[in-house]
Write an enzyme that holds these catalytic residues in place. Structure first.
Site, mmCIF file in Angstrom:
data_model
loop_
_atom_site.group_PDB
_atom_site.id
_atom_site.type_symbol
_atom_site.label_atom_id
_atom_site.label_comp_id
_atom_site.label_asym_id
_atom_site.label_seq_id
_atom_site.Cartn_x
_atom_site.Cartn_y
_atom_site.Cartn_z
ATOM 1 N N LYS A 194 0.718 -1.301 0.152
ATOM 2 C CA LYS A 194 0.005 0.052 0.004
ATOM 3 C C LYS A 194 1.016 1.170 0.132
ATOM 4 C CE LYS A 194 -4.552 0.834 0.213
ATOM 5 N NZ LYS A 194 -5.636 0.007 -0.370
HETATM 6 P P1 NAD Z 1 -13.039 7.362 -2.447
HETATM 7 O O1 NAD Z 1 -12.112 8.455 -2.063
HETATM 8 O O2 NAD Z 1 -13.582 7.541 -4.059
HETATM 9 O O3 NAD Z 1 -14.653 7.578 -1.628
HETATM 10 C C1 NAD Z 1 -14.391 7.703 0.015
HETATM 11 C C2 NAD Z 1 -15.875 8.083 0.309
HETATM 12 O O4 NAD Z 1 -16.132 7.964 1.763
HETATM 13 C C3 NAD Z 1 -16.178 9.627 0.234
HETATM 14 O O5 NAD Z 1 -17.404 9.816 -0.610
HETATM 15 C C4 NAD Z 1 -15.869 10.255 1.392
HETATM 16 O O6 NAD Z 1 -16.813 11.485 1.234
HETATM 17 C C5 NAD Z 1 -16.557 9.275 2.215
HETATM 18 N N1 NAD Z 1 -16.019 9.253 3.648
HETATM 19 C C6 NAD Z 1 -14.705 9.104 3.935
HETATM 20 N N2 NAD Z 1 -14.907 9.144 5.556
HETATM 21 C C7 NAD Z 1 -16.067 9.015 5.922
HETATM 22 C C8 NAD Z 1 -16.863 8.909 6.949
HETATM 23 N N3 NAD Z 1 -16.204 9.029 8.313
HETATM 24 N N4 NAD Z 1 -18.257 8.832 6.984
HETATM 25 C C9 NAD Z 1 -18.779 8.801 5.883
HETATM 26 N N5 NAD Z 1 -18.231 8.983 4.725
HETATM 27 C C10 NAD Z 1 -16.916 8.798 4.791
HETATM 28 O O7 NAD Z 1 -12.676 6.157 -2.024
HETATM 29 P P2 NAD Z 1 -13.026 4.662 -2.520
HETATM 30 O O8 NAD Z 1 -12.060 4.294 -3.456
HETATM 31 O O9 NAD Z 1 -14.382 4.488 -2.755
HETATM 32 O O10 NAD Z 1 -12.644 3.739 -1.237
HETATM 33 C C11 NAD Z 1 -13.523 3.730 -0.102
HETATM 34 C C12 NAD Z 1 -13.000 2.167 0.693
HETATM 35 O O11 NAD Z 1 -13.229 1.196 -0.194
HETATM 36 C C13 NAD Z 1 -11.637 2.515 1.401
HETATM 37 O O12 NAD Z 1 -11.643 1.848 2.567
HETATM 38 C C14 NAD Z 1 -10.742 1.740 0.478
HETATM 39 O O13 NAD Z 1 -9.326 1.121 0.785
HETATM 40 C C15 NAD Z 1 -11.781 0.702 -0.021
HETATM 41 N N6 NAD Z 1 -11.572 -0.091 -1.229
HETATM 42 C C16 NAD Z 1 -11.204 0.639 -2.430
HETATM 43 C C17 NAD Z 1 -10.802 0.079 -3.548
HETATM 44 C C18 NAD Z 1 -10.681 0.692 -5.098
HETATM 45 O O14 NAD Z 1 -10.491 0.317 -5.896
HETATM 46 N N7 NAD Z 1 -11.030 2.237 -4.903
HETATM 47 C C19 NAD Z 1 -11.082 -1.371 -3.572
HETATM 48 C C20 NAD Z 1 -11.264 -2.165 -2.510
HETATM 49 C C21 NAD Z 1 -11.383 -1.407 -1.335
#
Ligand code: NAD
Length: 421
Positions: free
Chosen positions: A109
């Protein structure tokens, strides 16, 4: 202190899940000790000339938790909360995820402590290119392959690919995944996490004789992952009753029109700006505690912890985020008979298609969407079956079963490779 969430250390919290599985597995303590450490972590300073002429120095990291089973694979996070323990925890989760899916990859990461929304596009480009230059010796198709995560997207991946290729003197598409299809990205990568979550949920509901179409859903975090799973569930007939982002949450018991909420969010507005006919604003805390069939935490780590787990009323927790629940919360969910479909299984569609993108890049051969989704479904459902069967056989949670399968594969790899020198 029971309710003090601030004190939760993501790295300690992540390792606890392996510890529980290691106990069930009777893992050799030397192996557990080995897996409890990251192989390497690089910490870098990233000086950037801002548009107003001032110099700002950002802090960045790249961490390899394990290359036991293959080159490391893991996302790049841009967030003001990025810190060394968070990055180590997320790298460790990637190792477990790739091992669970039996992909020939390890776990890594990286991230920068920055709020990307505060930077102009040019500043973001300079930041990404300088970060790539700083970590260039620890990434590459044979070593560690970055991908998008919170705060990063296909544009960031395109800059990483370009910067790396310029330094090497030739295009190296296999250096990162999640790129736009025009420069070696895979079809199906956008939407992969949500599609994978849906396949796993669908199979879970089939085994439990539950009708997915009649279910109500609350989604915490309406970013890439939250929007993807919202769309899949909405299109399948579920009622999405609440969604949230950092600014707050909206609730509509009649069901939100998800296409319109996505439209609102994509125009740069928080979800609370969305006007739904029977909608009302609620807090993120209310959302996590609301009565619904499925709760999808899709934001960030440790959102469900000892202080609020008891309030959860959902029947199923489908983890889109990485590590959204602590081990103490897990225990409460088990007592309350809430089913948790764990992150390393539920959100693994992202790394699965990232792996397919990497395979296409190093073979210079493109697959079509039908093949991508078919092969992803096969990989995910095989992992699901192993996890589900083991959880029934041993009467353990799906999470412990998933970590047991991953831990066993890692222990075997460690045994074969043994220690150098
Ligand atoms: P992103 O930045 O696109 O979106 C994150 C969202 O969460 C945003 O809308 C933000 O406003 C919201 N947010 C953040 N903290 C918050 C809180 N405390 N309460 C409510 N909303 C909150 O990120 P993403 O890519 O969607 O990733 C989200 C999660 O999924 C992370 O844990 C990431 O590690 C995981 N993930 C992402 C991927 C990927 O390919 N993008 C793959 C697997 C897992």
């Amino acid at each position: 202190m029971k309710n003090n969430k601030v004190k939760i250390n993501p790295w300690k919290s992540a390792k606890k899940k392996l510890k529980i599985a290691a106990r069930e597995l009777r893992m050799d303590p030397n192996t557990l000790n080995y897996l409890n450490k990251v192989e390497r972590i690089l910490s870098v300073s990233i000086p950037i000339l801002m548009d107003d002429g001032t110099l700002e120095i950002f802090e960045g990291f790249r961490c390899h938790h394990s290359t036991l089973r293959g080159p490391a694979k893991g996302g790049v996070r841009y967030s003001p909360n990025v810190n060394i323990d968070e990055i180590k925890a997320l790298a460790f989760l990637m190792t477990c995820k790739t091992a669970l899916l039996n992909l020939p990859l390890g776990g890594s990461k990286g991230g920068i402590r920055v709020d990307p929304k505060q930077l102009s596009k040019k500043e973001l480009e300079r930041l990404t290119r300088r970060y790539t230059a700083e970590i260039i010796n620890v990434i590459g198709p044979d070593l560690d392959i970055p991908a998008p995560d919170m705060g990063t997207d296909e544009q960031i991946m395109a800059w990483i690919f370009d910067t790396y290729s310029m330094q090497k003197g030739h295009p190296v598409p296999g250096v990162c995944t999640g790129k736009p299809p025009e420069i070696g990205g895979s079809v199906g990568r956008t939407g992969a996490v949500g599609t994978g979550m849906f396949y796993v949920l669908e199979e879970f509901c089939r085994r439990k004789n539950l009708d997915i179409r009649s279910m109500s859903v609350a989604i915490q975090g309406f970013g890439k992952v939250g929007k993807e799973i919202a769309k899949k569930l909405y299109d399948s007939g579920c009622k999405i009753v609440a969604v949230s982002d950092t600014k707050g949450a909206i609730l509509d018991q009649e069901g939100l029109n998800i296409d319109d909420v996505i439209g609102c969010k994509n125009s740069g507005n928080p979800v609370i700006e969305f006007e739904s006919r029977n909608g009302e604003q609620i807090t993120n805390k209310d959302l996590l505690a609301m009565k619904c069939d499925i709760l999808c935490p899709c934001a960030t780590e440790n959102q469900l912890y000892s202080g609020n787990a008891d309030d959860v009323k959902a029947q199923i927790i489908l983890e889109g985020a990485n590590s959204p629940s602590t081990s103490k919360a897990d225990k409460i969910f088990e007592e309350k008979e809430i089913w948790v479909i764990p992150d390393i299984l539920a959100n693994s569609g992202g790394v699965c298609i990232s792996y397919f993108e990497y395979v296409q890049d190093i073979q210079s051969y493109s697959w079509d969407l039908e093949r991508i989704n078919r092969e992803m479904r096969t990989v995910l459902l095989k992992a699901f079956e192993e996890v589900y069967n083991l959880s029934l056989e041993r009467r353990i949670s799906l999470r412990t079963a998933a970590y047991m399968i991953a831990g066993n594969r890692l222990a075997k790899a460690h045994e074969w490779r043994d220690l150098f020198p």
